[in-house]
Write a protein that holds these residues in place. Structure first.
Motif, PDB file in Angstrom:
ATOM      1  N   LEU A 170       0.924  -1.185  -0.003  1.00  0.00           N
ATOM      2  CA  LEU A 170       0.023  -0.049  -0.012  1.00  0.00           C
ATOM      3  C   LEU A 170       0.776   1.143   0.068  1.00  0.00           C
ATOM      4  O   LEU A 170       0.475   2.160  -0.719  1.00  0.00           O
ATOM      5  N   ILE A 171       1.928   1.252   0.700  1.00  0.00           N
ATOM      6  CA  ILE A 171       2.854   2.156   0.748  1.00  0.00           C
ATOM      7  C   ILE A 171       3.310   2.561  -0.845  1.00  0.00           C
ATOM      8  O   ILE A 171       3.550   3.625  -1.213  1.00  0.00           O
ATOM      9  N   GLN A 172       3.691   1.404  -1.537  1.00  0.00           N
ATOM     10  CA  GLN A 172       4.094   1.748  -3.068  1.00  0.00           C
ATOM     11  C   GLN A 172       3.224   2.054  -3.770  1.00  0.00           C
ATOM     12  O   GLN A 172       3.472   2.884  -4.575  1.00  0.00           O
ATOM     13  N   GLN A 173       1.785   2.181  -3.595  1.00  0.00           N
ATOM     14  CA  GLN A 173       0.858   2.466  -4.113  1.00  0.00           C
ATOM     15  C   GLN A 173       0.421   3.897  -3.682  1.00  0.00           C
ATOM     16  O   GLN A 173      -0.707   4.357  -4.217  1.00  0.00           O
ATOM     17  N   GLY A 174       1.271   4.590  -2.738  1.00  0.00           N
ATOM     18  CA  GLY A 174       0.889   5.984  -2.456  1.00  0.00           C
ATOM     19  C   GLY A 174       0.233   6.259  -1.143  1.00  0.00           C
ATOM     20  O   GLY A 174       0.082   7.493  -0.966  1.00  0.00           O
ATOM     21  N   LEU A 175       0.009   5.409  -0.550  1.00  0.00           N
ATOM     22  CA  LEU A 175      -0.903   5.311   0.767  1.00  0.00           C
ATOM     23  C   LEU A 175       0.327   5.733   1.975  1.00  0.00           C
ATOM     24  O   LEU A 175       1.280   5.344   1.896  1.00  0.00           O
ATOM     25  N   VAL A 176      -0.339   6.364   2.785  1.00  0.00           N
ATOM     26  CA  VAL A 176       0.609   6.993   3.891  1.00  0.00           C
ATOM     27  C   VAL A 176       0.023   6.146   5.310  1.00  0.00           C
ATOM     28  O   VAL A 176      -1.346   6.058   5.649  1.00  0.00           O
ATOM     29  N   LEU A 177       0.836   5.478   6.119  1.00  0.00           N
ATOM     30  CA  LEU A 177       0.617   4.806   7.101  1.00  0.00           C
ATOM     31  C   LEU A 177       0.220   5.782   8.434  1.00  0.00           C
ATOM     32  O   LEU A 177       0.948   6.778   8.606  1.00  0.00           O
ATOM     33  N   ILE A 178      -0.961   5.656   8.878  1.00  0.00           N
ATOM     34  CA  ILE A 178      -1.411   6.280  10.165  1.00  0.00           C
ATOM     35  C   ILE A 178      -1.174   5.566  11.462  1.00  0.00           C
ATOM     36  O   ILE A 178      -0.886   5.927  12.357  1.00  0.00           O
ATOM     37  N   GLU A 179      -1.896   4.459  11.301  1.00  0.00           N
ATOM     38  CA  GLU A 179      -1.784   3.427  12.460  1.00  0.00           C
ATOM     39  C   GLU A 179      -1.759   1.915  11.969  1.00  0.00           C
ATOM     40  O   GLU A 179      -2.561   1.647  11.143  1.00  0.00           O
ATOM     41  N   GLN A 180      -1.266   0.867  12.927  1.00  0.00           N
ATOM     42  CA  GLN A 180      -1.510  -0.416  12.552  1.00  0.00           C
ATOM     43  C   GLN A 180      -1.690  -1.097  13.948  1.00  0.00           C
ATOM     44  O   GLN A 180      -1.430  -0.582  15.074  1.00  0.00           O
ATOM     45  N   ASN A 181      -2.668  -2.210  13.558  1.00  0.00           N
ATOM     46  CA  ASN A 181      -3.131  -3.035  14.793  1.00  0.00           C
ATOM     47  C   ASN A 181      -3.871  -2.063  15.766  1.00  0.00           C
ATOM     48  O   ASN A 181      -3.496  -2.104  17.090  1.00  0.00           O
ATOM     49  N   TYR A 182      -4.927  -1.511  15.515  1.00  0.00           N
ATOM     50  CA  TYR A 182      -5.642  -0.735  16.223  1.00  0.00           C
ATOM     51  C   TYR A 182      -6.504  -1.561  16.850  1.00  0.00           C
ATOM     52  O   TYR A 182      -7.428  -2.167  16.397  1.00  0.00           O
ATOM     53  N   LEU A 183      -6.327  -1.568  18.235  1.00  0.00           N
ATOM     54  CA  LEU A 183      -7.373  -2.671  19.077  1.00  0.00           C
ATOM     55  C   LEU A 183      -7.925  -1.873  19.874  1.00  0.00           C
ATOM     56  O   LEU A 183      -7.727  -1.178  20.747  1.00  0.00           O
ATOM     57  N   THR A 184      -9.711  -2.482  19.959  1.00  0.00           N
ATOM     58  CA  THR A 184     -10.535  -1.991  20.954  1.00  0.00           C
ATOM     59  C   THR A 184     -11.107  -3.289  21.375  1.00  0.00           C
ATOM     60  O   THR A 184     -11.097  -4.215  20.990  1.00  0.00           O
ATOM     61  N   LYS A 185     -12.040  -2.885  22.376  1.00  0.00           N
ATOM     62  CA  LYS A 185     -13.019  -3.645  22.814  1.00  0.00           C
ATOM     63  C   LYS A 185     -13.991  -4.402  21.860  1.00  0.00           C
ATOM     64  O   LYS A 185     -14.526  -5.465  21.874  1.00  0.00           O
ATOM     65  N   VAL A 186     -14.275  -3.323  20.864  1.00  0.00           N
ATOM     66  CA  VAL A 186     -15.275  -3.992  19.850  1.00  0.00           C
ATOM     67  C   VAL A 186     -14.674  -4.424  18.696  1.00  0.00           C
ATOM     68  O   VAL A 186     -15.337  -4.959  17.691  1.00  0.00           O
ATOM     69  N   GLY A 187     -13.407  -4.554  18.291  1.00  0.00           N
ATOM     70  CA  GLY A 187     -12.870  -5.066  17.555  1.00  0.00           C
ATOM     71  C   GLY A 187     -11.410  -4.335  16.988  1.00  0.00           C
ATOM     72  O   GLY A 187     -11.114  -3.601  17.783  1.00  0.00           O
ATOM     73  N   GLU A 188     -10.632  -4.828  15.660  1.00  0.00           N
ATOM     74  CA  GLU A 188      -9.360  -4.619  15.453  1.00  0.00           C
ATOM     75  C   GLU A 188      -9.477  -4.083  14.131  1.00  0.00           C
ATOM     76  O   GLU A 188     -10.131  -4.630  13.146  1.00  0.00           O
ATOM     77  N   ILE A 189      -8.367  -3.181  13.724  1.00  0.00           N
ATOM     78  CA  ILE A 189      -8.286  -2.690  12.500  1.00  0.00           C
ATOM     79  C   ILE A 189      -6.930  -2.916  12.316  1.00  0.00           C
ATOM     80  O   ILE A 189      -5.892  -2.550  12.983  1.00  0.00           O
TER      81      ILE A 189
END
Length: 123
Positions: free
Chosen positions: A20-39
């Motif tokens: 995704l970085i090669q496609q031009g996207l910029v990382l904001i956060e990785q493995n965002y974990l909450t009680k309701v789910g993970e991204i």
């Protein structure tokens, strides 16, 4: 100590992130974990000014369907709830359009087949 499954998952996420970085996207956060789910990955698509919530799936083989097919409605709801939680905590993204993408990786992780589905499901 991580399980083998978690190590493979981390490796798949790293491959997806680099893609995704090669496609031009910029990382904001990785493995965002909450009680309701993970991204798995949250990125910014600067070209479109879109905040992108990315679910990464890996399958070594497709006997039981593709990697992207495994993101069912239940999983989508969990991701959407986690995204709502994230947005509630991050007012700086209030004006951004949001998108839910799925990255499916299949075959060997050394040379994976990558399937990127933009806007894979709706809020």
């Amino acid at each position: 100590m991580f399980s083998i499954k978690r190590q493979i998952g981390n490796q798949a996420e790293d491959i997806a992130l680099n893609y995704l970085i090669q496609q031009g996207l910029v990382l904001i956060e990785q493995n965002y974990l909450t009680k309701v789910g993970e991204i798995d990955i949250i990125m910014l698509d600067k070209a479109e000014q879109v905040l992108v919530f990315v679910e990464v799936r890996y399958r070594k083989n497709t006997y039981f369907g593709s990697a992207t097919d495994s993101v069912d409605q239940t999983k989508q709801l969990k991701i959407m709830r986690a995204a709502e939680h994230y947005l509630g905590c991050q007012q700086k993204f209030d004006e951004y359009i949001c998108r839910f993408d799925v990255i499916g990786l299949e075959s060997d992780l050394k040379y994976p087949k990558i399937n990127w589905i933009k806007d894979a499901f709706e809020r």
